[in-house]
Motif scaffolding. Structure first.
Motif, mmCIF file in Angstrom:
data_model
loop_
_atom_site.group_PDB
_atom_site.id
_atom_site.type_symbol
_atom_site.label_atom_id
_atom_site.label_comp_id
_atom_site.label_asym_id
_atom_site.label_seq_id
_atom_site.Cartn_x
_atom_site.Cartn_y
_atom_site.Cartn_z
ATOM 1 N N PHE A 1 0.832 -1.206 0.000
ATOM 2 C CA PHE A 1 0.000 0.000 0.000
ATOM 3 C C PHE A 1 0.866 1.256 0.000
ATOM 4 O O PHE A 1 1.981 1.237 0.519
ATOM 5 N N ASN A 2 0.306 2.357 -0.493
ATOM 6 C CA ASN A 2 0.863 3.664 -0.153
ATOM 7 C C ASN A 2 0.206 4.127 1.151
ATOM 8 O O ASN A 2 -0.606 3.409 1.730
ATOM 9 N N ASP A 3 0.534 5.325 1.618
ATOM 10 C CA ASP A 3 0.017 5.740 2.933
ATOM 11 C C ASP A 3 -1.020 6.850 2.797
ATOM 12 O O ASP A 3 -1.221 7.635 3.706
ATOM 13 N N ARG A 4 -1.704 6.929 1.641
ATOM 14 C CA ARG A 4 -2.534 8.106 1.385
ATOM 15 C C ARG A 4 -4.003 7.957 1.743
ATOM 16 O O ARG A 4 -4.700 8.950 1.850
ATOM 17 N N THR A 5 -4.498 6.741 1.855
ATOM 18 C CA THR A 5 -5.938 6.609 2.076
ATOM 19 C C THR A 5 -6.256 6.563 3.563
ATOM 20 O O THR A 5 -5.407 6.269 4.399
ATOM 21 N N TRP A 6 -7.504 6.877 3.879
ATOM 22 C CA TRP A 6 -8.031 6.638 5.217
ATOM 23 C C TRP A 6 -8.559 5.206 5.238
ATOM 24 O O TRP A 6 -9.161 4.729 4.267
ATOM 25 N N LEU A 7 -8.387 4.531 6.383
ATOM 26 C CA LEU A 7 -8.896 3.170 6.486
ATOM 27 C C LEU A 7 -10.415 3.152 6.601
ATOM 28 O O LEU A 7 -11.056 2.138 6.328
ATOM 29 N N ASP A 8 -10.979 4.256 7.052
ATOM 30 C CA ASP A 8 -12.433 4.316 7.233
ATOM 31 C C ASP A 8 -12.872 5.776 7.219
ATOM 32 O O ASP A 8 -12.075 6.678 6.956
ATOM 33 N N GLN A 9 -14.129 5.984 7.549
ATOM 34 C CA GLN A 9 -14.727 7.307 7.464
ATOM 35 C C GLN A 9 -14.186 8.256 8.532
ATOM 36 O O GLN A 9 -14.297 9.466 8.381
ATOM 37 N N VAL A 10 -13.630 7.717 9.633
ATOM 38 C CA VAL A 10 -13.155 8.587 10.708
ATOM 39 C C VAL A 10 -11.647 8.813 10.637
ATOM 40 O O VAL A 10 -11.058 9.309 11.583
ATOM 41 N N ALA A 11 -11.030 8.453 9.523
ATOM 42 C CA ALA A 11 -9.641 8.841 9.217
ATOM 43 C C ALA A 11 -8.576 8.016 9.912
ATOM 44 O O ALA A 11 -7.462 8.511 10.139
ATOM 45 N N HIS A 12 -8.850 6.776 10.251
ATOM 46 C CA HIS A 12 -7.762 5.937 10.756
ATOM 47 C C HIS A 12 -6.639 5.869 9.724
ATOM 48 O O HIS A 12 -6.882 5.488 8.578
ATOM 49 N N PRO A 13 -5.430 6.237 10.128
ATOM 50 C CA PRO A 13 -4.335 6.290 9.157
ATOM 51 C C PRO A 13 -3.623 4.950 9.010
ATOM 52 O O PRO A 13 -3.854 4.017 9.790
ATOM 53 N N HIS A 14 -2.783 4.873 8.016
ATOM 54 C CA HIS A 14 -1.912 3.699 7.895
ATOM 55 C C HIS A 14 -0.650 4.112 7.162
ATOM 56 O O HIS A 14 -0.587 5.190 6.576
ATOM 57 N N THR A 15 0.339 3.242 7.225
ATOM 58 C CA THR A 15 1.596 3.521 6.531
ATOM 59 C C THR A 15 1.740 2.547 5.360
ATOM 60 O O THR A 15 0.875 1.695 5.135
ATOM 61 N N ASP A 16 2.864 2.652 4.672
ATOM 62 C CA ASP A 16 3.065 1.723 3.556
ATOM 63 C C ASP A 16 3.506 0.341 4.047
ATOM 64 O O ASP A 16 3.740 -0.552 3.242
ATOM 65 N N ARG A 17 3.582 0.163 5.373
ATOM 66 C CA ARG A 17 3.827 -1.195 5.897
ATOM 67 C C ARG A 17 2.516 -1.935 6.177
ATOM 68 O O ARG A 17 2.531 -3.072 6.657
ATOM 69 N N LEU A 18 1.389 -1.298 5.910
ATOM 70 C CA LEU A 18 0.097 -1.943 6.180
ATOM 71 C C LEU A 18 0.021 -3.330 5.536
ATOM 72 O O LEU A 18 0.323 -3.517 4.358
ATOM 73 N N HIS A 19 -0.372 -4.278 6.348
ATOM 74 C CA HIS A 19 -0.685 -5.650 5.899
ATOM 75 C C HIS A 19 -2.140 -5.853 6.284
ATOM 76 O O HIS A 19 -2.474 -5.862 7.465
ATOM 77 N N PHE A 20 -3.006 -5.930 5.276
ATOM 78 C CA PHE A 20 -4.451 -5.895 5.505
ATOM 79 C C PHE A 20 -5.023 -7.266 5.172
ATOM 80 O O PHE A 20 -4.858 -7.760 4.056
ATOM 81 N N ILE A 21 -5.663 -7.881 6.139
ATOM 82 C CA ILE A 21 -6.220 -9.224 5.926
ATOM 83 C C ILE A 21 -7.743 -9.129 5.984
ATOM 84 O O ILE A 21 -8.302 -8.550 6.916
ATOM 85 N N GLU A 22 -8.394 -9.668 4.960
ATOM 86 C CA GLU A 22 -9.854 -9.711 4.941
ATOM 87 C C GLU A 22 -10.293 -11.159 4.884
ATOM 88 O O GLU A 22 -9.782 -11.919 4.077
ATOM 89 N N ARG A 23 -11.242 -11.514 5.727
ATOM 90 C CA ARG A 23 -11.837 -12.858 5.686
ATOM 91 C C ARG A 23 -13.310 -12.704 5.392
ATOM 92 O O ARG A 23 -14.061 -12.176 6.218
ATOM 93 N N TYR A 24 -13.730 -13.107 4.188
ATOM 94 C CA TYR A 24 -15.128 -13.014 3.773
ATOM 95 C C TYR A 24 -15.772 -14.377 3.992
ATOM 96 O O TYR A 24 -15.444 -15.341 3.311
ATOM 97 N N THR A 25 -16.683 -14.451 4.961
ATOM 98 C CA THR A 25 -17.333 -15.727 5.281
ATOM 99 C C THR A 25 -18.813 -15.647 4.947
ATOM 100 O O THR A 25 -19.517 -14.744 5.406
ATOM 101 N N LYS A 26 -19.257 -16.608 4.139
ATOM 102 C CA LYS A 26 -20.663 -16.614 3.758
ATOM 103 C C LYS A 26 -21.476 -17.373 4.781
ATOM 104 O O LYS A 26 -21.207 -18.539 5.084
#
Lengths: 278, 272
Positions: free
Chosen positions: A188-213
């Motif tokens: 990632f780059n470090d430019r986006t907000w993680l959510d609507q309230v502006a949680h920041p992140h850096t370019d070291r972000l490792h983002f894991i999503e688990r989509y369970t039906k």
């Protein structure tokens, strides 16, 4: 602008401090992530869950914050499940969200609203719009009405060695337990907000999503693993529910020109008809 | 691959079930494999859709574009960001605001295109802007679609080698190309994507907009297959980067040190 100057100053003083430290002892390299990156070895084979259909934000899914403990954003900065590094807390509290309890619409610093910066992987589920999963043997395409934009999750590949930082990162994925798609993203780059309230992140972000039906619901369990901004990984939650109102009927585009026209017309609380950004 | 195989198996079963005996119709055309990714090939339109003026040297006076008078005036009133008449810092190109680029303007950019074919829809994915369109198969246009940047597209296969895409419901905010050719909400766009052979695809494009042109007109371009991974680079457009770029270069039309100049509407160049 101010933010980047502030963070440049912070960064410069950190670097100066680091240089003094390095002269005394060889500083260890920065921690890349708390959790292992990529597909676990010896993962048992899984059946492929059918994620087809249109998925909209579900009950309990709508929230300002990704924080599982504080989806409404009322404890912004004091969430019990988030341990901030000091600079990250300071940066978030300096940012002004356009919605939620801390919102000041007319002075918001939202990079999406000002510049049409991409929503990013976590925040895309803050819009009341729909997502589709197109599953092929090689990849899963996450088709978002917001943008409209799409992500590709490569199923049978490893992460590249040293990916260039980009808005959506680089994603690989696999299935587990016959009901879950796991998406593992770095780069990632470090430019986006993680959510609507502006949680920041850096370019070291490792983002894991688990989509369970789970019948007519997809539960998304996210893990925000960013040693550059947080002292430990923290959990994010969203739920999607099956929708039958049709897909892509509204295309959720972002245009700075449209934003300006609309907010000039509509005005904003405390600033009727005269909202300009900056 | 397995899904594609299953799909074509299902398609053949469907064809057999609804065979001429039952329907008295021709069997459905076989489905061409459009999987790419596809990059710009040799020949066809360039920065301008005009085949007689692909490099925008005769903007407004191309002999193959049947302008209505207002549409010619509108084209000439716009300031391009590329080409021989470019005024980059003062351009009215909607891309300066990162508006959705729309089709066919997206094909004026060198980034890659990918088709994801499913039984009910074809997703056309673009690296530029990281955008996509949906082409609904076996579907009809809604009666009165709201005008939007990407319109409403339906499609079908022909001759076993071609995907036909029929689009209405477009708005009038986009440029058709870098030469600023306009469109109105009456635009009806027909695209024919033909897989010529393993490494080549051709797009024939017909623009049918009685609001701006006196008759339908056509153009084409070629695509060639790329070996590079799709979406390895995410060509996002953000106004912050446009500003950083223009400010760094000390744009003459914008006062230096006013980075919000492109966002502040009173300083925007007139768009219409």
């Amino acid at each position: 602008m101010h933010r980047s100057i502030t963070s440049a100053v912070v960064l410069a003083s950190m670097m100066a401090g680091a240089a003094i430290l390095a002269a005394q002892t060889a500083a260890p390299p920065p921690l890349r992530s708390f959790l292992p990156i990529g597909r676990p070895a010896n993962l048992p084979p899984s059946a492929v869950p059918d994620l087809s259909g249109d998925w909209a934000l579900g009950v309990g899914g709508i929230g300002q914050s990704l924080s599982a403990a504080d989806p409404g954003g009322r404890m912004r900065g004091k969430e019990p499940d988030i341990e901030y590094l000091p600079w990250a807390l300071a940066k978030m509290m300096a940012d002004v969200p356009p919605t939620g309890p801390d919102a000041r619409f007319e002075t918001n610093t939202d990079p999406n609203m000002h510049y049409c910066e991409p929503a990013g992987v976590g925040r895309i589920y803050n819009w009341p719009a729909k997502t589709r999963f197109v599953q092929t043997p090689e990849a899963v395409y996450l088709i978002h009405e917001v943008g409209p934009t799409a992500r590709i999750v490569w199923l049978n590949r490893d992460h590249p060695e040293d990916p260039d930082p980009q808005y959506w990162g680089t994603s690989i994925g696999w299935y587990e337990n016959g009901d879950t798609l796991v998406v593992d993203t770095i780069g990632f780059n470090d430019r986006t907000w993680l959510d609507q309230v502006a949680h920041p992140h850096t370019d070291r972000l490792h983002f894991i999503e688990r989509y369970t039906k789970v019948s007519d619901t997809i539960e998304i369990r996210m893990t925000i693993d960013d040693p550059g901004a947080y002292a430990k990984p923290w959990p994010g939650r969203r739920n999607l529910r099956k929708s039958d109102t049709g897909f892509f009927r509204y295309q959720w585009p972002c245009s700075v020109r449209d934003n300006n026209e609309n907010y000039q017309k509509v005005g904003a609380p405390g600033n009727p008809g005269a909202t300009t950004f900056k | 691959m397995r899904n594609q195989f299953v799909m074509s198996l299902m398609a053949s079963v469907a064809v057999m079930v609804s065979s001429p005996i039952l329907q008295g119709q021709e069997p459905a055309a076989p489905i061409p494999d459009l999987s790419g990714p596809w990059t710009r090939g040799q020949g066809g339109f360039g920065s301008s859709l005009s085949l007689s003026d692909p490099r925008m040297q005769k903007r407004g006076n191309e002999d193959d574009i049947p302008y209505q008078p207002w549409a010619r005036e509108k084209t000439l009133s716009q300031r391009t960001s590329t080409g021989p008449q470019a005024q980059y810092y003062n351009s009215t190109n909607p891309q300066m605001w990162c508006d959705p680029v729309g089709a066919p303007a997206v094909y004026g950019w060198p980034q890659k295109t990918e088709f994801v074919q499913t039984p009910k829809a074809v997703y056309i994915l673009y690296e530029y802007g990281v955008r996509y369109r949906i082409v609904w198969l076996n579907s009809k246009h809604p009666e009165d679609p709201d005008p939007q940047y990407w319109g409403h597209s339906i499609g079908w296969y022909e001759n076993g080698d071609t995907l036909v895409v029929d689009t209405v419901g477009l708005n009038d905010k986009v440029w058709l190309d870098e030469a600023a050719h306009p469109q109105t909400e009456q635009m009806h766009m027909i695209e024919r994507y033909k897989r010529v052979d393993r490494d080549n695809m051709r797009l024939d494009l017909t623009l049918d907009d009685p609001g701006a042109y006196t008759r339908p007109w056509s153009t084409f371009r070629n695509f060639s297959r790329s070996d590079a991974q799709f979406l390895r680079y995410q060509w996002e457009c953000t106004v912050r980067e446009v500003q950083a770029h223009t400010d760094t270069l000390a744009a003459p039309a914008l006062a230096p040190g006013t980075p919000a100049s492109l966002v502040s509407p009173d300083k925007l160049p007139a768009a219409k």
